[in-house]
Motif scaffolding. Structure first.
Motif, short mmCIF file in Angstrom:
data_model
loop_
_atom_site.label_atom_id
_atom_site.label_comp_id
_atom_site.label_asym_id
_atom_site.label_seq_id
_atom_site.Cartn_x
_atom_site.Cartn_y
_atom_site.Cartn_z
N SER A 1 0.80 -1.22 0.00
CA SER A 1 0.00 0.00 0.00
C SER A 1 0.84 1.28 0.00
O SER A 1 0.41 2.30 -0.51
CB SER A 1 -0.96 0.01 1.18
OG SER A 1 -0.24 -0.01 2.39
N GLU A 2 2.04 1.24 0.56
CA GLU A 2 2.87 2.45 0.61
C GLU A 2 3.39 2.87 -0.76
O GLU A 2 3.57 4.05 -1.02
CB GLU A 2 4.04 2.23 1.57
CG GLU A 2 3.63 2.13 3.02
CD GLU A 2 4.82 1.94 3.95
OE1 GLU A 2 5.95 2.26 3.55
OE2 GLU A 2 4.59 1.46 5.06
N CYS A 3 3.64 1.90 -1.62
CA CYS A 3 4.17 2.19 -2.95
C CYS A 3 3.17 1.75 -4.03
O CYS A 3 3.56 1.28 -5.10
CB CYS A 3 5.49 1.47 -3.15
SG CYS A 3 6.74 1.93 -1.96
N TYR A 4 1.90 1.93 -3.77
CA TYR A 4 0.85 1.49 -4.69
C TYR A 4 0.87 2.29 -5.98
O TYR A 4 0.96 3.51 -5.98
CB TYR A 4 -0.52 1.64 -4.01
CG TYR A 4 -1.69 1.36 -4.91
CD1 TYR A 4 -1.94 0.08 -5.36
CD2 TYR A 4 -2.52 2.39 -5.33
CE1 TYR A 4 -3.02 -0.18 -6.19
CE2 TYR A 4 -3.59 2.15 -6.16
CZ TYR A 4 -3.84 0.86 -6.59
OH TYR A 4 -4.90 0.61 -7.41
N LEU A 5 0.81 1.58 -7.09
CA LEU A 5 0.72 2.17 -8.42
C LEU A 5 -0.44 1.49 -9.13
O LEU A 5 -0.41 0.29 -9.35
CB LEU A 5 2.03 1.96 -9.20
CG LEU A 5 2.09 2.52 -10.61
CD1 LEU A 5 1.97 4.04 -10.59
CD2 LEU A 5 3.39 2.10 -11.26
N GLU A 6 -1.48 2.25 -9.44
CA GLU A 6 -2.69 1.67 -10.03
C GLU A 6 -2.43 1.12 -11.43
O GLU A 6 -1.81 1.78 -12.27
CB GLU A 6 -3.79 2.71 -10.10
CG GLU A 6 -5.09 2.15 -10.66
CD GLU A 6 -6.18 3.17 -10.76
OE1 GLU A 6 -7.32 2.77 -11.04
OE2 GLU A 6 -5.92 4.37 -10.56
N VAL A 7 -2.89 -0.09 -11.67
CA VAL A 7 -2.82 -0.69 -12.99
C VAL A 7 -4.06 -0.26 -13.76
O VAL A 7 -5.18 -0.48 -13.33
CB VAL A 7 -2.77 -2.23 -12.88
CG1 VAL A 7 -2.75 -2.87 -14.27
CG2 VAL A 7 -1.56 -2.67 -12.08
N GLU A 8 -3.86 0.40 -14.89
CA GLU A 8 -4.97 0.94 -15.66
C GLU A 8 -5.42 0.06 -16.81
O GLU A 8 -6.55 0.17 -17.27
CB GLU A 8 -4.62 2.34 -16.16
CG GLU A 8 -4.43 3.31 -15.05
CD GLU A 8 -4.09 4.71 -15.53
OE1 GLU A 8 -4.14 4.94 -16.75
OE2 GLU A 8 -3.79 5.55 -14.67
N ASP A 9 -4.53 -0.81 -17.29
CA ASP A 9 -4.88 -1.67 -18.41
C ASP A 9 -4.10 -2.97 -18.34
O ASP A 9 -3.02 -3.03 -17.73
CB ASP A 9 -4.59 -0.95 -19.73
CG ASP A 9 -5.22 -1.64 -20.93
OD1 ASP A 9 -6.22 -2.35 -20.75
OD2 ASP A 9 -4.70 -1.45 -22.05
N LEU A 10 -4.65 -4.00 -18.97
CA LEU A 10 -3.99 -5.30 -19.05
C LEU A 10 -3.84 -5.70 -20.52
O LEU A 10 -4.75 -5.49 -21.32
CB LEU A 10 -4.84 -6.38 -18.36
CG LEU A 10 -4.99 -6.31 -16.86
CD1 LEU A 10 -5.93 -7.41 -16.40
CD2 LEU A 10 -3.66 -6.44 -16.17
N GLU A 11 -2.70 -6.27 -20.82
CA GLU A 11 -2.48 -6.86 -22.14
C GLU A 11 -2.46 -8.36 -21.90
O GLU A 11 -1.61 -8.87 -21.18
CB GLU A 11 -1.15 -6.39 -22.71
CG GLU A 11 -0.86 -6.92 -24.07
CD GLU A 11 0.49 -6.45 -24.59
OE1 GLU A 11 1.22 -7.28 -25.17
OE2 GLU A 11 0.81 -5.26 -24.41
N ILE A 12 -3.44 -9.07 -22.47
CA ILE A 12 -3.56 -10.50 -22.23
C ILE A 12 -3.12 -11.27 -23.46
O ILE A 12 -3.59 -11.03 -24.57
CB ILE A 12 -5.01 -10.89 -21.85
CG1 ILE A 12 -5.40 -10.19 -20.56
CG2 ILE A 12 -5.15 -12.40 -21.72
CD1 ILE A 12 -6.80 -10.47 -20.09
N LYS A 13 -2.20 -12.23 -23.23
CA LYS A 13 -1.72 -13.11 -24.29
C LYS A 13 -2.31 -14.48 -24.01
O LYS A 13 -2.15 -15.02 -22.91
CB LYS A 13 -0.20 -13.16 -24.27
CG LYS A 13 0.41 -14.10 -25.27
CD LYS A 13 1.91 -14.11 -25.14
CE LYS A 13 2.53 -15.15 -26.03
NZ LYS A 13 3.97 -15.23 -25.83
N ILE A 14 -3.01 -15.05 -24.96
CA ILE A 14 -3.68 -16.35 -24.78
C ILE A 14 -2.85 -17.44 -25.43
O ILE A 14 -2.46 -17.33 -26.59
CB ILE A 14 -5.08 -16.33 -25.39
CG1 ILE A 14 -5.90 -15.20 -24.79
CG2 ILE A 14 -5.79 -17.67 -25.19
CD1 ILE A 14 -7.21 -14.95 -25.50
N ILE A 15 -2.60 -18.50 -24.64
CA ILE A 15 -1.90 -19.66 -25.21
C ILE A 15 -2.70 -20.92 -24.96
O ILE A 15 -3.55 -20.97 -24.11
CB ILE A 15 -0.47 -19.83 -24.67
CG1 ILE A 15 -0.46 -19.95 -23.15
CG2 ILE A 15 0.40 -18.70 -25.11
CD1 ILE A 15 0.89 -20.33 -22.60
#
Length: 104
Positions: free
Chosen positions: A90-104
């Protein structure tokens, strides 16, 4: 470089385990995910305030994935990544705004 109370690598390993468990419980054991650790570490060590944080995830499936189900999994992962990161680091939280999904 930001000084983290818990190492970035330990955060990544823990986050991988949490997300994999959550996806398997919600969508079935045919799915397995893996967070790209190099991208995760790079996002947290080279912080630029003008760029958005986007993570890369590999999704392994034993059967074909419907597009609607893929979108649901993506939103589920995005929500749970941010929630888990708030709990883990929580002290160094950086929000993830998007995901790149690779499907295998």
């Amino acid at each position: 470089m930001i000084d983290h109370p818990i190492s970035i690598l330990k955060t990544c390993v823990l986050l991988n385990k949490v997300l994999n468990t959550l996806v398997k419980k919600k969508y079935g054991k045919q799915y397995s995910i893996r967070l790209n650790s190099l991208c995760f570490i790079a996002n947290r060590t080279n912080i630029h305030y003008s760029h958005t944080c986007s993570e890369k995830i590999t999704l392994k499936s034993l059967r074909p994935i419907d597009m609607n189900e893929l979108l649901l999994i993506k939103e589920f992962l995005l929500f749970n990544i941010n929630t888990s990161l708030l709990c883990i680091d929580s002290e160094c939280y950086l929000e993830v705004e998007d995901l790149e999904i690779k499907i295998i």
